[in-house]
Design an enzyme around this catalytic site. Structure first.
Site, PDB file in Angstrom:
ATOM      1  N   GLU A 210    -151.946  71.633 -34.150  1.00  0.00           N
ATOM      2  CA  GLU A 210    -151.667  73.022 -34.518  1.00  0.00           C
ATOM      3  C   GLU A 210    -150.879  73.695 -33.387  1.00  0.00           C
ATOM      4  O   GLU A 210    -151.157  73.474 -32.203  1.00  0.00           O
ATOM      5  CB  GLU A 210    -153.010  73.728 -34.726  1.00  0.00           C
TER       6      GLU A 210
ATOM      7  N   LYS B 256    -151.659  78.387 -42.805  1.00  0.00           N
ATOM      8  CA  LYS B 256    -153.112  78.366 -42.609  1.00  0.00           C
ATOM      9  C   LYS B 256    -153.792  79.474 -43.412  1.00  0.00           C
ATOM     10  O   LYS B 256    -153.482  80.659 -43.246  1.00  0.00           O
ATOM     11  CB  LYS B 256    -153.419  78.501 -41.117  1.00  0.00           C
TER      12      LYS B 256
ATOM     13  N   CYS C  35    -157.066  73.373 -38.752  1.00  0.00           N
ATOM     14  CA  CYS C  35    -158.218  73.743 -37.929  1.00  0.00           C
ATOM     15  C   CYS C  35    -159.386  74.322 -38.713  1.00  0.00           C
ATOM     16  O   CYS C  35    -160.108  73.585 -39.382  1.00  0.00           O
ATOM     17  CB  CYS C  35    -157.744  74.692 -36.822  1.00  0.00           C
TER      18      CYS C  35
END
Length: 295
Positions: free
Chosen positions: A50, A121, A154
């Site tokens: 990321e 995300k 994540c």
């Protein structure tokens, strides 16, 4: 004798990018150097962490903007795309995306012919909520010559709906790009694994998919990162080692991506997609909004 239909040598890169515009060139150069090292080792799919080119811990929204680039015109995305084209490989990487006045924590999937996938995300962690807009692209699965690939970032792995929605679309491999942070203890168990490892392993097992999880290491503005990158098989267990919490490294796994579509769950009567009680919970959970698994 089994013949591999969609052979892939996956490389998960665990690195230490540093925040600050003065580090942007070095961060990008390091991603390219590590990717080339993986390619020399035979990898044809490289997964970077990321925000691999910027570091993570921004001090302000303005600083996040200073690290951002656009999907189509960005220097880093262009450099990763050139690498994928020149070496005929696939590259997954995270970056700060600017779209109009909005910022997203984004990831790209690049191949020999250019951009194959793009994800923003969906679940933002802590101060990310101050810089980024939550992703609006859903949880797409991208068809590639080596298999069906999905992307998550994540904190997304803490939400079981994310890998499940991709599994319902027939994903073979989920690439998980991470900046897993140090949180209150216990951080690791006696085997050296962190909670994110177990979430990754569980998601791989219950969805019968491969997951390649690339995390970063190092310290940044008072925060630390967990490392522990890994590649999980369809059975959930790590393929090879789980990376250390502190060392820059590259993990490799040789797999047949499409084998996820017929991976057994202990016996020939168990079939995860078929055994799901969609009559009881799909309407509640909303999975019918997504394309069904091909039969």
């Amino acid at each position: 004798m089994h013949t591999s239909v969609s052979p892939a040598r996956i490389a998960v890169v665990q690195s230490d990018p540093q925040v600050g515009v003065e580090h942007r060139n070095a961060n990008l150069t390091r991603t390219l150097a590590l990717a080339r090292k993986a390619i020399r080792a035979g990898a044809n799919l490289i997964v970077l962490p990321e925000l691999a080119n910027t570091g993570y811990t921004f001090n302000s929204r303005a600083e996040a903007y200073a690290h951002a680039e656009t999907l189509q015109g960005g220097r880093s995305v262009a450099a990763w795309a050139d690498l994928a084209r020149d070496h005929q490989v696939y590259v997954v990487a995270g970056f700060v995306e600017q779209a109009g006045m909005k910022l997203y924590n984004s990831a790209v999937l690049l191949g020999p012919d250019g951009l194959l996938g793009h994800y923003r995300k969906a679940h933002l962690w802590n101060q990310e909520k101050l810089w980024f807009t939550p992703g609006d692209l859903g949880f797409p699965v991208f068809e590639t010559p080596i298999g069906r690939i999905g992307l998550l970032i994540c904190w997304d792995i803490w939400f079981p709906e994310v890998p499940r929605v991709m599994a319902a679309q027939g994903v073979d491999l989920i690439c998980s790009l991470n900046n897993w942070v140090w949180t209150p203890p216990p951080l690791f168990d006696e085997s050296g694994r962190c909670m994110a490892n177990y979430l990754t392993m569980t998601a791989a097992h219950v969805n019968n998919v491969y997951i390649a999880a690339a995390n970063r290491i190092g310290s940044e503005r008072g925060g630390r990162f967990l490392g522990c990158s890994m590649i999980a098989g369809t059975h959930g267990w790590p393929i090879g080692e789980v990376a250390s919490p502190e060392e820059e490294t590259i993990l490799y796994a040789d797999i047949d991506l499409s084998s996820a579509r017929s991976a057994p769950i202990w016996n020939n009567l168990n079939d995860l997609p078929r055994d799901r009680r969609t009559d009881l919970y799909d309407e509640t959970l909303g999975y019918r909004l997504h394309a069904p698994l091909p039969r």
